[in-house]
Design a protein around this motif. Structure first.
Motif, PDB file in Angstrom:
ATOM      1  N   ALA A 105     -42.916 -33.449  -5.843  1.00 32.31           N
ATOM      2  CA  ALA A 105     -43.036 -32.499  -5.066  1.00 32.31           C
ATOM      3  C   ALA A 105     -43.242 -30.822  -5.453  1.00 32.31           C
ATOM      4  CB  ALA A 105     -42.008 -32.465  -3.805  1.00 32.31           C
ATOM      5  N   SER A 106     -42.402 -30.515  -6.583  1.00 29.20           N
ATOM      6  CA  SER A 106     -41.610 -29.205  -6.945  1.00 29.20           C
ATOM      7  C   SER A 106     -43.512 -29.139  -7.963  1.00 29.20           C
ATOM      8  CB  SER A 106     -41.204 -29.049  -8.102  1.00 29.20           C
ATOM      9  OG  SER A 106     -39.433 -29.493  -7.312  1.00 29.20           O
ATOM     10  N   ALA A 107     -43.487 -30.256  -8.580  1.00 27.15           N
ATOM     11  CA  ALA A 107     -45.500 -29.433  -9.485  1.00 27.15           C
ATOM     12  C   ALA A 107     -46.197 -29.612  -8.572  1.00 27.15           C
ATOM     13  CB  ALA A 107     -45.323 -30.911 -10.224  1.00 27.15           C
ATOM     14  N   ALA A 108     -46.294 -30.107  -6.798  1.00 27.91           N
ATOM     15  CA  ALA A 108     -47.233 -29.416  -6.311  1.00 27.91           C
ATOM     16  C   ALA A 108     -46.961 -28.471  -5.896  1.00 27.91           C
ATOM     17  CB  ALA A 108     -46.680 -30.450  -4.625  1.00 27.91           C
ATOM     18  N   VAL A 109     -45.847 -27.748  -5.301  1.00 24.41           N
ATOM     19  CA  VAL A 109     -45.944 -26.406  -4.575  1.00 24.41           C
ATOM     20  C   VAL A 109     -46.180 -25.034  -5.914  1.00 24.41           C
ATOM     21  CG1 VAL A 109     -44.171 -25.314  -4.103  1.00 24.41           C
ATOM     22  CG2 VAL A 109     -44.126 -27.067  -3.118  1.00 24.41           C
ATOM     23  N   ALA A 110     -45.775 -25.613  -7.330  1.00 22.38           N
ATOM     24  CA  ALA A 110     -45.465 -24.905  -8.278  1.00 22.38           C
ATOM     25  C   ALA A 110     -47.204 -24.163  -8.594  1.00 22.38           C
ATOM     26  CB  ALA A 110     -44.769 -25.056  -9.382  1.00 22.38           C
ATOM     27  N   TRP A 153     -46.655 -23.627 -15.391  1.00 24.28           N
ATOM     28  CA  TRP A 153     -46.775 -24.226 -14.422  1.00 24.28           C
ATOM     29  C   TRP A 153     -45.763 -25.080 -14.710  1.00 24.28           C
ATOM     30  CZ3 TRP A 153     -48.582 -29.507 -14.900  1.00 24.28           C
ATOM     31  CH2 TRP A 153     -48.662 -30.531 -13.499  1.00 24.28           C
ATOM     32  N   ALA A 154     -45.515 -25.535 -15.460  1.00 29.81           N
ATOM     33  CA  ALA A 154     -44.416 -27.387 -15.755  1.00 29.81           C
ATOM     34  C   ALA A 154     -43.002 -25.834 -15.754  1.00 29.81           C
ATOM     35  CB  ALA A 154     -44.310 -26.845 -17.738  1.00 29.81           C
ATOM     36  N   LEU A 160     -38.865 -24.337  -9.358  1.00 33.62           N
ATOM     37  CA  LEU A 160     -38.730 -25.136  -8.025  1.00 33.62           C
ATOM     38  C   LEU A 160     -37.866 -27.160  -7.849  1.00 33.62           C
ATOM     39  CD1 LEU A 160     -42.152 -24.421  -7.101  1.00 33.62           C
ATOM     40  CD2 LEU A 160     -40.050 -23.332  -6.707  1.00 33.62           C
ATOM     41  N   VAL A 161     -38.093 -27.211  -9.327  1.00 30.73           N
ATOM     42  CA  VAL A 161     -37.003 -28.338  -8.958  1.00 30.73           C
ATOM     43  C   VAL A 161     -35.321 -27.770  -9.056  1.00 30.73           C
ATOM     44  CG1 VAL A 161     -36.221 -30.619 -10.507  1.00 30.73           C
ATOM     45  CG2 VAL A 161     -38.459 -30.328 -10.036  1.00 30.73           C
ATOM     46  N   ARG A 162     -35.593 -26.992  -9.708  1.00 36.19           N
ATOM     47  CA  ARG A 162     -33.425 -26.800  -9.540  1.00 36.19           C
ATOM     48  C   ARG A 162     -33.141 -26.469  -8.736  1.00 36.19           C
ATOM     49  NH1 ARG A 162     -28.788 -25.527 -12.778  1.00 36.19           N
ATOM     50  NH2 ARG A 162     -28.141 -23.651 -12.286  1.00 36.19           N
ATOM     51  N   GLY A 163     -34.186 -25.092  -8.110  1.00 35.72           N
ATOM     52  CA  GLY A 163     -33.749 -24.942  -6.413  1.00 35.72           C
ATOM     53  C   GLY A 163     -33.897 -25.481  -5.336  1.00 35.72           C
ATOM     54  N   ALA A 164     -33.957 -26.730  -5.155  1.00 34.71           N
ATOM     55  CA  ALA A 164     -34.410 -27.866  -4.879  1.00 34.71           C
ATOM     56  C   ALA A 164     -33.478 -28.617  -4.811  1.00 34.71           C
ATOM     57  CB  ALA A 164     -35.547 -28.512  -3.917  1.00 34.71           C
ATOM     58  N   GLY A 165     -33.425 -29.622  -5.655  1.00 34.24           N
ATOM     59  CA  GLY A 165     -32.201 -29.996  -6.003  1.00 34.24           C
ATOM     60  C   GLY A 165     -30.332 -30.429  -5.726  1.00 34.24           C
ATOM     61  N   LEU A 166     -30.678 -29.279  -5.912  1.00 32.68           N
ATOM     62  CA  LEU A 166     -29.198 -28.556  -5.926  1.00 32.68           C
ATOM     63  C   LEU A 166     -28.549 -28.097  -4.908  1.00 32.68           C
ATOM     64  CD1 LEU A 166     -28.699 -27.256 -10.111  1.00 32.68           C
ATOM     65  CD2 LEU A 166     -28.419 -29.318  -9.274  1.00 32.68           C
ATOM     66  N   PRO A 167     -26.822 -28.416  -4.176  1.00 33.11           N
ATOM     67  CA  PRO A 167     -26.898 -27.609  -3.406  1.00 33.11           C
ATOM     68  C   PRO A 167     -26.535 -26.399  -3.015  1.00 33.11           C
ATOM     69  CG  PRO A 167     -25.165 -29.012  -3.977  1.00 33.11           C
ATOM     70  CD  PRO A 167     -26.289 -29.370  -4.998  1.00 33.11           C
ATOM     71  N   GLN A 168     -26.869 -25.782  -2.492  1.00 27.34           N
ATOM     72  CA  GLN A 168     -27.077 -24.035  -2.110  1.00 27.34           C
ATOM     73  C   GLN A 168     -25.377 -24.012  -1.496  1.00 27.34           C
ATOM     74  OE1 GLN A 168     -29.147 -21.799  -3.500  1.00 27.34           O
ATOM     75  NE2 GLN A 168     -30.076 -23.423  -4.068  1.00 27.34           N
ATOM     76  N   ARG A 169     -24.304 -22.976  -2.116  1.00 28.97           N
ATOM     77  CA  ARG A 169     -23.453 -22.472  -1.942  1.00 28.97           C
ATOM     78  C   ARG A 169     -22.891 -21.930  -0.640  1.00 28.97           C
ATOM     79  NH1 ARG A 169     -19.684 -19.587  -6.379  1.00 28.97           N
ATOM     80  NH2 ARG A 169     -21.219 -18.229  -5.885  1.00 28.97           N
ATOM     81  N   THR A 170     -23.261 -22.414   0.186  1.00 26.00           N
ATOM     82  CA  THR A 170     -22.822 -21.550   1.438  1.00 26.00           C
ATOM     83  C   THR A 170     -21.049 -20.673   1.919  1.00 26.00           C
ATOM     84  OG1 THR A 170     -22.301 -23.055   3.181  1.00 26.00           O
ATOM     85  CG2 THR A 170     -24.242 -22.408   2.452  1.00 26.00           C
ATOM     86  N   THR A 171     -21.331 -19.835   3.192  1.00 29.42           N
ATOM     87  CA  THR A 171     -19.562 -19.666   3.088  1.00 29.42           C
ATOM     88  C   THR A 171     -20.392 -19.259   4.622  1.00 29.42           C
ATOM     89  OG1 THR A 171     -21.170 -16.922   3.112  1.00 29.42           O
ATOM     90  CG2 THR A 171     -19.758 -17.979   0.940  1.00 29.42           C
ATOM     91  N   LEU A 172     -18.361 -19.432   5.326  1.00 34.97           N
ATOM     92  CA  LEU A 172     -18.563 -18.843   7.004  1.00 34.97           C
ATOM     93  C   LEU A 172     -19.122 -17.952   7.483  1.00 34.97           C
ATOM     94  CD1 LEU A 172     -14.839 -21.027   6.901  1.00 34.97           C
ATOM     95  CD2 LEU A 172     -17.127 -22.160   7.491  1.00 34.97           C
ATOM     96  N   THR A 173     -18.061 -16.743   6.835  1.00 32.62           N
ATOM     97  CA  THR A 173     -18.743 -15.670   7.295  1.00 32.62           C
ATOM     98  C   THR A 173     -19.888 -15.225   6.455  1.00 32.62           C
ATOM     99  OG1 THR A 173     -17.269 -14.606   6.190  1.00 32.62           O
ATOM    100  CG2 THR A 173     -16.995 -15.165   8.303  1.00 32.62           C
ATOM    101  N   SER A 174     -20.418 -13.574   6.697  1.00 32.52           N
ATOM    102  CA  SER A 174     -21.363 -13.184   6.207  1.00 32.52           C
ATOM    103  C   SER A 174     -21.054 -12.439   5.400  1.00 32.52           C
ATOM    104  CB  SER A 174     -23.023 -12.672   6.179  1.00 32.52           C
ATOM    105  OG  SER A 174     -22.062 -10.949   7.832  1.00 32.52           O
ATOM    106  N   ALA A 175     -21.716 -11.219   4.263  1.00 30.04           N
ATOM    107  CA  ALA A 175     -20.903 -10.225   3.374  1.00 30.04           C
ATOM    108  C   ALA A 175     -20.564  -9.210   4.634  1.00 30.04           C
ATOM    109  CB  ALA A 175     -21.538  -9.371   2.300  1.00 30.04           C
ATOM    110  N   ASP A 176     -21.273  -8.782   5.464  1.00 29.24           N
ATOM    111  CA  ASP A 176     -21.844  -7.940   6.519  1.00 29.24           C
ATOM    112  C   ASP A 176     -20.279  -8.405   6.769  1.00 29.24           C
ATOM    113  OD1 ASP A 176     -23.738  -6.494   5.694  1.00 29.24           O
ATOM    114  OD2 ASP A 176     -25.362  -7.552   6.599  1.00 29.24           O
ATOM    115  N   THR A 177     -20.064  -9.586   7.331  1.00 27.83           N
ATOM    116  CA  THR A 177     -19.260 -10.005   8.469  1.00 27.83           C
ATOM    117  C   THR A 177     -17.406  -9.527   7.319  1.00 27.83           C
ATOM    118  OG1 THR A 177     -20.670 -11.427   9.258  1.00 27.83           O
ATOM    119  CG2 THR A 177     -18.115 -11.477   9.709  1.00 27.83           C
ATOM    120  N   VAL A 178     -17.873  -9.767   6.771  1.00 26.54           N
ATOM    121  CA  VAL A 178     -16.234  -9.759   6.141  1.00 26.54           C
ATOM    122  C   VAL A 178     -16.183  -8.183   5.837  1.00 26.54           C
ATOM    123  CG1 VAL A 178     -14.946 -10.044   3.738  1.00 26.54           C
ATOM    124  CG2 VAL A 178     -16.931 -12.291   4.937  1.00 26.54           C
TER     125      VAL A 178
END
Length: 357
Positions: A105-110, A153-154, A160-178
């Motif tokens: 899938a990442s190769a197709a998107v690339a 392409w490689a 893209l494999v790294r971007g789609a295959g690893l969990p994204q760290r999220t926060t409970l509140t945005s930087a603007d809210t903090v």
């Protein structure tokens, strides 16, 4: 039959590219109207770096081609957050997607993202193969360009494999809210406020900081190529590329600053600070982050003996003066803003093309 996951990823990438194209449509009209011939000329020189590298002896040609192929995948880093948004990635991560399917899938998107580069290389190759200069080695030029594209392409696939295959760290509140809940103390000083409110948000949750770094590196590299490049590269092409990157760097920094200022003004409405003074300080610091590009251009030009005569002095003054002018000019409308950017590019290109006459 194509797997549904691959179809979803490709459709998501097409939607992201269509959104980006819609945002840039009004800007592209002005740019193509003003810079149509120079852009067509740059397309003709797109395949020149890999062709020049392929003409070198093989022990030198292979590292140069690998370096060029990896460098041309840098735009995928800037587009990755669009083709694989964080919220979609968080939804996809728990799904049992095999690594092989993720790779396909990442190769197709690339391939979708690098397709325009392949067409540009093909057009450039056709121009140079038709002209047949003395230094050109047609079989090695074609092979080197194809190898460089395959490496791009490689690398794009791996990103893209790294971007789609690893969990994204999220926060409970945005930087603007903090920031709104816990505003920075005025006693910390202006530099602290600028760092917390303007500098750090460039690197948290968006790619604005990465885009500015990529444009800065590209502007310095184009300056070196213009001043110290091979004889086969026309000076005019180097002047056009350097001028475009210098203005785009200032424009990108200014856009990020204006977007952030609009948010900070809302957040800081009840804070005991001078928002106008904070905005002036932020503009000055933003200009300092852009200044390394014209400084490097000036230093490289001194080494190459470029800043002699009226054209050299005028270009140097424009390279230093364009960023402050863009940052201090009111935004007008989107078309008016892009007209100003296009005018700055044309002025720099016209002056730079006369530098070596």
């Amino acid at each position: 039959m194509t797997h549904p996951y691959i179809r979803f990823r490709v459709r998501l990438a097409r939607h992201a590219v269509a959104q980006l194209a819609a945002r840039l449509r009004s800007s592209a009209e002005i740019v193509m109207f003003v810079l149509g011939p120079p852009i067509l000329g740059l397309i003709a020189f797109a395949a020149l770096p890999p062709m020049l590298a392929a003409a070198e002896p093989l022990p030198l040609a292979l590292p140069l081609l690998c370096l060029h192929g990896a460098a041309m995948s840098v735009p995928v880093v800037l587009l990755r957050s669009r083709v694989v948004p964080a919220h979609v990635c968080a939804w996809l991560y728990p799904l049992p997607v095999p690594s092989g399917l993720l790779l396909r899938a990442s190769a197709a998107v690339a391939a979708l993202l690098t397709g325009p580069l392949a067409l540009t290389y093909a057009a450039s190759l056709a121009v140079w193969l038709y002209q047949r200069p003395d230094w050109l080695m047609p079989p090695r030029a074609v092979a080197g360009t194809v190898l460089s594209f395959l490496l791009t392409w490689a690398c794009a696939t791996a990103l893209l494999v790294r971007g789609a295959g690893l969990p994204q760290r999220t926060t409970l509140t945005s930087a603007d809210t903090v920031a709104a809940t816990h505003p920075a103390a005025p006693r910390a000083g202006g530099f602290y406020l600028w760092r917390q409110l303007f500098w750090l948000p460039l690197w948290r949750g968006n790619a604005a900081g990465a885009r500015q770094c990529a444009l800065l590196v590209a502007a310095v590299g184009a300056s070196a190529l213009w001043m110290m490049g091979p004889q086969a590269l026309p000076r005019v092409a180097g002047a056009i590329l350097t001028s475009i990157l210098l203005v785009l760097l200032a424009h990108e920094a200014d856009q990020a600053l204006r977007t952030r200022l609009a948010r900070v003004r809302v957040l800081a409405a009840g804070w005991p600070i001078d928002v106008a003074a904070l905005a002036r300080r932020a503009r000055a610091m933003t200009w300092l982050t852009v200044a390394p590009a014209p400084a490097a251009l000036a230093a490289i030009g001194v080494a190459a003996g470029a800043w002699h005569g009226t054209a050299g002095h005028l270009y140097l003054a424009l390279a230093w003066g364009a960023p402050p002018v863009l940052m201090l000019t009111p935004p007008f409308t989107a078309r008016g803003r892009m007209a100003l950017v296009a005018f700055a590019i044309v002025l720099l290109c016209a002056t730079g093309s006369k530098l070596w006459d």
